[in-house]
Design an enzyme around this catalytic site. Structure first.
Site, mmCIF file in Angstrom:
data_model
loop_
_atom_site.group_PDB
_atom_site.id
_atom_site.type_symbol
_atom_site.label_atom_id
_atom_site.label_comp_id
_atom_site.label_asym_id
_atom_site.label_seq_id
_atom_site.Cartn_x
_atom_site.Cartn_y
_atom_site.Cartn_z
ATOM 1 N N LYS A 178 -2.493 7.156 -3.117
ATOM 2 C CA LYS A 178 -1.262 7.539 -2.736
ATOM 3 C C LYS A 178 -0.441 6.705 -2.954
ATOM 4 O O LYS A 178 1.052 7.229 -3.123
ATOM 5 C CB LYS A 178 -0.943 6.802 -1.344
ATOM 6 C CG LYS A 178 -1.626 8.201 -0.251
ATOM 7 C CD LYS A 178 -1.313 7.662 0.756
ATOM 8 C CE LYS A 178 -2.232 8.619 2.001
ATOM 9 N NZ LYS A 178 -1.823 8.652 4.116
ATOM 10 N N ASP A 232 3.523 10.967 6.446
ATOM 11 C CA ASP A 232 3.200 10.703 7.352
ATOM 12 C C ASP A 232 4.292 9.768 8.630
ATOM 13 O O ASP A 232 3.738 9.979 9.645
ATOM 14 C CB ASP A 232 1.933 9.244 6.572
ATOM 15 C CG ASP A 232 0.709 9.675 5.978
ATOM 16 O OD1 ASP A 232 0.389 10.302 6.219
ATOM 17 O OD2 ASP A 232 0.757 9.136 5.294
HETATM 18 P P1 NAP Z 1 -5.002 1.219 3.264
HETATM 19 O O1 NAP Z 1 -3.732 2.009 2.370
HETATM 20 O O2 NAP Z 1 -6.899 1.383 2.265
HETATM 21 O O3 NAP Z 1 -4.860 -0.157 4.024
HETATM 22 C C1 NAP Z 1 -6.431 -0.136 5.048
HETATM 23 C C2 NAP Z 1 -5.496 -1.216 6.210
HETATM 24 O O4 NAP Z 1 -6.938 -1.642 6.506
HETATM 25 C C3 NAP Z 1 -4.832 -2.447 5.722
HETATM 26 O O5 NAP Z 1 -4.204 -2.999 6.459
HETATM 27 C C4 NAP Z 1 -6.152 -3.320 5.129
HETATM 28 O O6 NAP Z 1 -5.664 -4.644 5.760
HETATM 29 C C5 NAP Z 1 -6.987 -3.196 6.313
HETATM 30 N N1 NAP Z 1 -8.984 -3.181 6.941
HETATM 31 C C6 NAP Z 1 -9.087 -3.097 5.688
HETATM 32 N N2 NAP Z 1 -10.944 -3.342 6.324
HETATM 33 C C7 NAP Z 1 -10.204 -4.603 6.930
HETATM 34 C C8 NAP Z 1 -11.434 -5.018 7.563
HETATM 35 N N3 NAP Z 1 -12.766 -5.203 7.721
HETATM 36 N N4 NAP Z 1 -10.702 -5.938 8.612
HETATM 37 C C9 NAP Z 1 -9.421 -5.790 8.993
HETATM 38 N N5 NAP Z 1 -8.427 -4.736 8.523
HETATM 39 C C10 NAP Z 1 -9.277 -4.221 7.468
HETATM 40 O O7 NAP Z 1 -5.527 2.211 3.831
HETATM 41 P P2 NAP Z 1 -4.269 3.543 4.612
HETATM 42 O O8 NAP Z 1 -3.981 4.571 3.859
HETATM 43 O O9 NAP Z 1 -3.605 2.464 4.992
HETATM 44 O O10 NAP Z 1 -5.508 4.054 5.715
HETATM 45 C C11 NAP Z 1 -5.612 3.133 6.687
HETATM 46 C C12 NAP Z 1 -6.381 4.650 8.497
HETATM 47 O O11 NAP Z 1 -5.424 4.817 8.727
HETATM 48 C C13 NAP Z 1 -7.656 5.037 7.747
HETATM 49 O O12 NAP Z 1 -8.402 4.604 9.170
HETATM 50 C C14 NAP Z 1 -6.741 6.097 8.016
HETATM 51 O O13 NAP Z 1 -7.987 7.069 8.294
HETATM 52 C C15 NAP Z 1 -5.525 6.287 8.964
HETATM 53 N N6 NAP Z 1 -4.805 6.769 8.606
HETATM 54 C C16 NAP Z 1 -4.118 8.066 9.575
HETATM 55 C C17 NAP Z 1 -3.885 9.174 9.153
HETATM 56 C C18 NAP Z 1 -3.514 10.404 10.443
HETATM 57 O O14 NAP Z 1 -2.844 11.589 9.889
HETATM 58 N N7 NAP Z 1 -3.766 10.230 11.122
HETATM 59 C C19 NAP Z 1 -2.457 8.722 8.292
HETATM 60 C C20 NAP Z 1 -2.680 8.122 7.575
HETATM 61 C C21 NAP Z 1 -3.588 6.619 7.571
HETATM 62 P P3 NAP Z 1 -6.213 -5.528 3.701
HETATM 63 O O15 NAP Z 1 -4.454 -5.598 3.672
HETATM 64 O O16 NAP Z 1 -6.581 -7.148 4.694
HETATM 65 O O17 NAP Z 1 -6.524 -5.080 3.254
#
Ligand code: NAP
Length: 501
Positions: free
Chosen positions: A302, A338
């Protein structure tokens, strides 16, 4: 052989003829051809192969695949030759009682068998399989497969990344018209299966996919998925193609099913297909090669896509991430749906018009959290952002005049104060390697409204714990649907049909 619509072939990998026939029967209404993978049969079943086409009652392919080509056949070539010869022997005048096709590898040349095939109307599929990668020189491996005009050349290879897939797609587009099968296997080859018709293949191979009937080759879909989820039968080379771009996990995304259901029911000649991509650059090359009209973008692409946008929407600027591409004359226009998707689902859940007066904890500071933060800010919430990496929490919080903190027990007090609404926007709880509960240090007392953006699993450990404490909970499914509705609006230029989003 002609078919009413683009044919779907079911590969049968059962150990017995009876099991294969039962699987075929369960899929009969969806398939046009059956491939009997005779290499998968128990030894005692092999004398029944000859009668299979008559029992199957639809055109059948005979295949005895060697281990080196991705099959299970382990005996020598002499034994394989006898097996193939017996299966094709005693050809009957009723063509339905014979195999319609025989898959013979490019190094299998047995003039007597080939002559018998031609005499009795069994078409030879002349195949070559690369199960560990892609050949360097595609023309060179293709050449031996196209020596006989009446044969169907089949080249199956395994792209190791989306760039390999570009090479496959670009090369296939140069092939002159003829009956052929060109297949990319595995995760990165998936689009070539879903788009079999666009790729110029004669039919699409599918698998039953059960413990008794394992996938015949990596990346195959079920007939149902090919037809219903990916619209493989009803769309073609001229249909408007949209791509779902992201990491390998997009093959499990619900987005194609949501969008393609809406496209079908709204009479759109359009489809969306997942393109697992290791980089945005290779993803964009594939989109250009296939003349894609737009894309839905997920993690981790993204932000990577931003330098390639010729138009950037206000939300993309504010969030710093783009989840939707629309092809315009001047290049790619980038949008983000989003924040709207979160906002609509969250306000519905809370039964409110805005977040004014609410104290909210947002867990996470990644791409999704950025959209949530924008929505919380513009609709008046007071918020604390907690993240494993404190610096990203701080950067995001400062952007919106929020406060921030670490994602550990030092945050208990602040979460207690910001506990009207708790939003979980990290990847923790998705399963696989990222299991657990990111807020395990906090005890819910039941008054909190709790939102987890994850929708698979439907109830994460975090959400289950909140529910058990008496909290009202919601997962990310509605957000997914609502952000997809925004994508439909951008792609089709009309209001999305609410019943499908
Ligand atoms: P992203 O940009 O990769 O961000 C990941 C986030 O999770 C960061 O804040 C990261 O923290 C944290 N994280 C990852 N592993 C971790 C761990 N082991 N312990 C603690 N924190 C951890 O991903 P994203 O796009 O934001 O997506 C995040 C979630 O939202 C996903 O599960 C995705 O499926 C969901 N999502 C849902 C929708 C929907 O429409 N329902 C839309 C978008 C996303 P750090 O900064 O410390 O790495």
């Amino acid at each position: 052989m002609s078919f009413d619509s683009f044919p779907v072939c079911l590969c049968l990998t059962g150990k017995t003829i009876a099991a294969n026939l039962a699987a075929l029967e369960s899929q009969r209404s969806k398939i046009d051809i059956a491939e009997l993978r005779a290499d998968c049969l128990d030894p005692s079943e092999k004398f029944l192969i000859r009668s299979f086409p008559e029992k199957a009652g639809l055109p059948c392919i005979l295949t005895v695949r060697r281990r080196s080509d991705g099959g299970l056949f382990e005996d020598g070539e002499g034994v394989r030759l006898v097996m193939i010869a017996k299966a094709l022997s005693y050809a009957r005048s009723d063509a339905n009682a014979n195999f319609a096709y025989a898959d013979l590898e490019s190094d299998f040349h047995m003039p007597a068998i080939e002559e018998a095939c031609r005499t009795f109307g069994t078409r030879i599929i002349r195949s070559r399989h690369f199960i560990d990668g892609m050949p360097e020189d595609l023309d060179a491996v293709w050449e031996p497969l196209i020596q006989e005009e009446d044969e169907i050349p089949k080249l199956a290879m395994t792209p190791q990344n989306a760039s390999d897939l570009s090479r496959l797609i670009g090369w296939a587009a140069t092939l002159p018209n003829r009956d052929r099968l060109v297949i990319g296997m595995g995760t990165y080859g998936f689009p070539s299966r879903a788009l079999a018709r666009r790729m110029g293949s004669l039919f699409c191979y599918t698998s039953f996919d059960s413990p008794e009937m394992p996938l015949a080759a990596p990346g195959q879909t079920t007939p149902d998925s090919f037809i219903s989820v990916y619209r493989g039968k009803e769309t073609g080379p001229k249909s408007s193609l949209y791509a779902l771009l992201g990491s390998k996990s997009i093959l499990n995304s619900l987005s194609p099913s949501i969008h393609n259901t809406a496209f079908r029911n709204m009479g759109k000649d359009a489809l969306i297909v997942p393109f697992p991509s290791e980089s945005i650059e290779s993803a964009l090359v594939n989109m250009k090669l296939l003349d894609a009209k737009g894309a839905a973008i997920t993690v981790p692409l993204k932000e990577d896509v931003l330098p390639y946008l010729s138009f950037v929407s206000t939300d993309v600027k504010r969030i710093g991430a783009c989840n939707t591409l629309v092809a315009r004359d001047g290049g790619w226009a980038g949008y983000n749906t989003d924040a709207d998707g979160f906002e609509r689902s969250a306000l519905e859940f809370l039964g409110r018009e805005d977040f004014k007066g609410m104290k909210v904890t947002l867990i996470g500071a990644g791409g999704a959290a950025k959209s949530v933060a924008l929505s919380l800010h513009r609709k008046g919430a007071e918020c604390v952002i907690l993240n494993r990496t404190l610096s990203t929490a701080r950067t995001l919080a400062r952007k919106h005049d929020f406060i921030w903190g670490p994602l550990d027990d030092r945050a208990i007090d602040v979460v207690t104060r910001y506990s009207d609404f708790i939003v979980q926007a990290t990847s923790v709880g998705m399963g696989g390697e990222i299991q657990g509960d990111p807020l395990e240090f906090y005890e819910f007392d039941g008054h909190e409204m709790v939102f987890d953006l994850i929708y698979r699993p439907a109830k994460t450990t975090f959400l289950g714990r909140a529910e058990a404490a008496g909290c009202k909970i919601i997962n990310g499914l509605k957000m997914l649907r609502y952000q997809a509705a925004g994508q439909y609006r951008l792609w089709m230029g009309e209001e999305p049909p609410l019943e499908y989003y």
